[in-house]
Design a protein around this motif. Sequence first.
Motif, PDB file in Angstrom:
ATOM      1  N   LEU A 167       0.832  -1.208   0.000  1.00 36.55           N
ATOM      2  CA  LEU A 167       0.000   0.000   0.000  1.00 36.55           C
ATOM      3  C   LEU A 167       0.866   1.257   0.000  1.00 36.55           C
ATOM      4  N   LEU A 168       1.972   1.246   0.752  1.00 35.40           N
ATOM      5  CA  LEU A 168       2.864   2.405   0.791  1.00 35.40           C
ATOM      6  C   LEU A 168       3.545   2.632  -0.556  1.00 35.40           C
ATOM      7  N   GLN A 169       3.927   1.552  -1.223  1.00 38.81           N
ATOM      8  CA  GLN A 169       4.563   1.673  -2.534  1.00 38.81           C
ATOM      9  C   GLN A 169       3.606   2.244  -3.568  1.00 38.81           C
ATOM     10  N   ASN A 170       2.306   2.137  -3.288  1.00 37.60           N
ATOM     11  CA  ASN A 170       1.282   2.634  -4.214  1.00 37.60           C
ATOM     12  C   ASN A 170       0.422   3.693  -3.536  1.00 37.60           C
ATOM     13  N   SER A 171       1.063   4.562  -2.755  1.00 35.01           N
ATOM     14  CA  SER A 171       0.334   5.606  -2.027  1.00 35.01           C
ATOM     15  C   SER A 171      -0.530   6.434  -2.960  1.00 35.01           C
ATOM     16  N   GLY A 172      -1.770   6.670  -2.523  1.00 36.50           N
ATOM     17  CA  GLY A 172      -2.696   7.470  -3.320  1.00 36.50           C
ATOM     18  C   GLY A 172      -3.457   6.676  -4.361  1.00 36.50           C
ATOM     19  N   ILE A 173      -3.129   5.401  -4.510  1.00 34.16           N
ATOM     20  CA  ILE A 173      -3.779   4.544  -5.508  1.00 34.16           C
ATOM     21  C   ILE A 173      -4.631   3.505  -4.789  1.00 34.16           C
ATOM     22  N   THR A 174      -5.859   3.346  -5.238  1.00 30.15           N
ATOM     23  CA  THR A 174      -6.716   2.315  -4.674  1.00 30.15           C
ATOM     24  C   THR A 174      -6.346   0.971  -5.275  1.00 30.15           C
ATOM     25  N   LEU A 175      -5.988   0.035  -4.417  1.00 30.27           N
ATOM     26  CA  LEU A 175      -5.654  -1.319  -4.863  1.00 30.27           C
ATOM     27  C   LEU A 175      -6.865  -2.211  -4.643  1.00 30.27           C
ATOM     28  N   THR A 176      -7.307  -2.861  -5.695  1.00 27.45           N
ATOM     29  CA  THR A 176      -8.454  -3.757  -5.569  1.00 27.45           C
ATOM     30  C   THR A 176      -8.067  -4.990  -4.757  1.00 27.45           C
ATOM     31  N   ARG A 177      -9.061  -5.664  -4.236  1.00 27.89           N
ATOM     32  CA  ARG A 177      -8.797  -6.897  -3.503  1.00 27.89           C
ATOM     33  C   ARG A 177      -8.139  -7.938  -4.406  1.00 27.89           C
ATOM     34  N   GLU A 178      -8.506  -7.923  -5.687  1.00 29.81           N
ATOM     35  CA  GLU A 178      -7.914  -8.878  -6.629  1.00 29.81           C
ATOM     36  C   GLU A 178      -6.421  -8.626  -6.790  1.00 29.81           C
ATOM     37  N   VAL A 179      -6.013  -7.361  -6.882  1.00 30.65           N
ATOM     38  CA  VAL A 179      -4.602  -7.024  -7.025  1.00 30.65           C
ATOM     39  C   VAL A 179      -3.839  -7.408  -5.761  1.00 30.65           C
ATOM     40  N   LEU A 202      -6.337  -6.787  11.318  1.00 25.74           N
ATOM     41  CA  LEU A 202      -5.243  -7.034  12.258  1.00 25.74           C
ATOM     42  C   LEU A 202      -4.166  -5.965  12.146  1.00 25.74           C
ATOM     43  N   LEU A 203      -3.880  -5.545  10.909  1.00 22.07           N
ATOM     44  CA  LEU A 203      -2.871  -4.509  10.699  1.00 22.07           C
ATOM     45  C   LEU A 203      -3.337  -3.180  11.276  1.00 22.07           C
ATOM     46  N   ARG A 204      -4.592  -2.849  11.066  1.00 24.89           N
ATOM     47  CA  ARG A 204      -5.128  -1.614  11.642  1.00 24.89           C
ATOM     48  C   ARG A 204      -5.039  -1.620  13.163  1.00 24.89           C
ATOM     49  N   LYS A 205      -5.290  -2.786  13.759  1.00 25.18           N
ATOM     50  CA  LYS A 205      -5.221  -2.886  15.217  1.00 25.18           C
ATOM     51  C   LYS A 205      -3.811  -2.563  15.701  1.00 25.18           C
ATOM     52  N   LYS A 206      -2.794  -3.040  14.969  1.00 26.59           N
ATOM     53  CA  LYS A 206      -1.413  -2.739  15.354  1.00 26.59           C
ATOM     54  C   LYS A 206      -1.091  -1.267  15.127  1.00 26.59           C
ATOM     55  N   LEU A 207      -1.595  -0.690  14.031  1.00 28.61           N
ATOM     56  CA  LEU A 207      -1.338   0.719  13.752  1.00 28.61           C
ATOM     57  C   LEU A 207      -2.060   1.624  14.747  1.00 28.61           C
ATOM     58  N   SER A 208      -3.112   1.090  15.367  1.00 30.19           N
ATOM     59  CA  SER A 208      -3.840   1.893  16.354  1.00 30.19           C
ATOM     60  C   SER A 208      -2.967   2.212  17.563  1.00 30.19           C
ATOM     61  N   SER A 209      -1.909   1.441  17.775  1.00 30.64           N
ATOM     62  CA  SER A 209      -0.970   1.725  18.865  1.00 30.64           C
ATOM     63  C   SER A 209      -0.318   3.081  18.690  1.00 30.64           C
ATOM     64  N   GLU A 213      -5.019   4.113  13.180  1.00 20.69           N
ATOM     65  CA  GLU A 213      -5.888   3.027  12.738  1.00 20.69           C
ATOM     66  C   GLU A 213      -6.640   3.360  11.447  1.00 20.69           C
ATOM     67  N   GLU A 214      -6.770   4.662  11.127  1.00 23.40           N
ATOM     68  CA  GLU A 214      -7.484   5.077   9.915  1.00 23.40           C
ATOM     69  C   GLU A 214      -6.539   5.302   8.741  1.00 23.40           C
ATOM     70  N   LEU A 215      -5.259   4.972   8.909  1.00 23.44           N
ATOM     71  CA  LEU A 215      -4.292   5.185   7.828  1.00 23.44           C
ATOM     72  C   LEU A 215      -4.682   4.407   6.573  1.00 23.44           C
ATOM     73  N   ILE A 216      -5.101   3.158   6.761  1.00 23.36           N
ATOM     74  CA  ILE A 216      -5.535   2.338   5.629  1.00 23.36           C
ATOM     75  C   ILE A 216      -7.013   2.609   5.392  1.00 23.36           C
ATOM     76  N   GLN A 217      -7.318   3.180   4.247  1.00 22.45           N
ATOM     77  CA  GLN A 217      -8.693   3.563   3.926  1.00 22.45           C
ATOM     78  C   GLN A 217      -9.402   2.449   3.156  1.00 22.45           C
ATOM     79  N   SER A 218     -10.634   2.177   3.538  1.00 20.62           N
ATOM     80  CA  SER A 218     -11.459   1.211   2.814  1.00 20.62           C
ATOM     81  C   SER A 218     -12.207   1.926   1.696  1.00 20.62           C
ATOM     82  N   ILE A 219     -12.092   1.422   0.497  1.00 18.07           N
ATOM     83  CA  ILE A 219     -12.844   1.948  -0.639  1.00 18.07           C
ATOM     84  C   ILE A 219     -13.959   0.949  -0.925  1.00 18.07           C
ATOM     85  N   ARG A 220     -15.153   1.308  -0.544  1.00 21.89           N
ATOM     86  CA  ARG A 220     -16.288   0.375  -0.548  1.00 21.89           C
ATOM     87  C   ARG A 220     -16.453  -0.327  -1.883  1.00 21.89           C
ATOM     88  N   GLY A 221     -16.505  -1.646  -1.801  1.00 23.74           N
ATOM     89  CA  GLY A 221     -16.735  -2.449  -2.995  1.00 23.74           C
ATOM     90  C   GLY A 221     -15.537  -2.577  -3.916  1.00 23.74           C
TER      91      GLY A 221
END
Length: 228
Positions: A167-179, A202-209, A213-221
């Motif tokens: 995700l960091l290597q592709n900052s600003g780009i929405t990566l599909t679940r398939e990718v 699980l990753l968000r839970k660790k980042l919440s430390s 926790e909101e760093l990784i954004q969900s793009i619905r669908g």
Amino acid sequence: MRILLAEDDLRLGELIAHMLEKKGCHTVEWVTDGLSALDFALATTYDLLILDWMMPGKDGTDICIELRKKSYMGAILILTARDALVDRIEGLDAGADDYLVKPFEIGELLARVRALTRRNFAPIQEEEHEIAGMVLNRTNKTVSAGGKDDTLTVQLTPREFQLLNLLLQNSGITLTREVILDRIWGFDADVGPKTIDATVKLLRKKLSSFGNEELIQSIRGVGYKIEG
């Protein structure tokens, strides 16, 4: 030195990994298929890749071609039973830096490894990436934050690290679940979207430390992204 070994012959792979660690004092990660080799090479910094030519999922030469297209600058050594001149040319033209024909003596492999590591290869990527007040250490697969005397460090699992790094290597780009599935698990893996979502949770839970926790954004669908 960190080495990624991709060899599907279990006996040979175990021998090579053992000798590289014992005789060469190297740190070796060993995978047995081409898709895993490609994913690991893109997600982690290695000093050298040792790739078998014929592997399940993706051949070593195909991995070379794909990595070089992505501006991968690390050292690559191809292992193969093909000893014809045309095969050697094909392997080198694919982007390999050296070529070793099977069967070979371990001593020769170690010598070629030493020769390759003496060359000045540009780093694939920086060992650390800073974002949102945190530091991702690609070598140790950790996330940390804080000052010299009060640093908080969280260890990531291999999948969590690969996901965050992707995700960091592709900052600003929405990566599909398939990718994400293809790049981290491989399409042949027996996992689905729920596995990806669980890993993100699980990753968000660790980042919440670190309050991120909101760093990784969900793009619905669609999938997920991180803003740079």
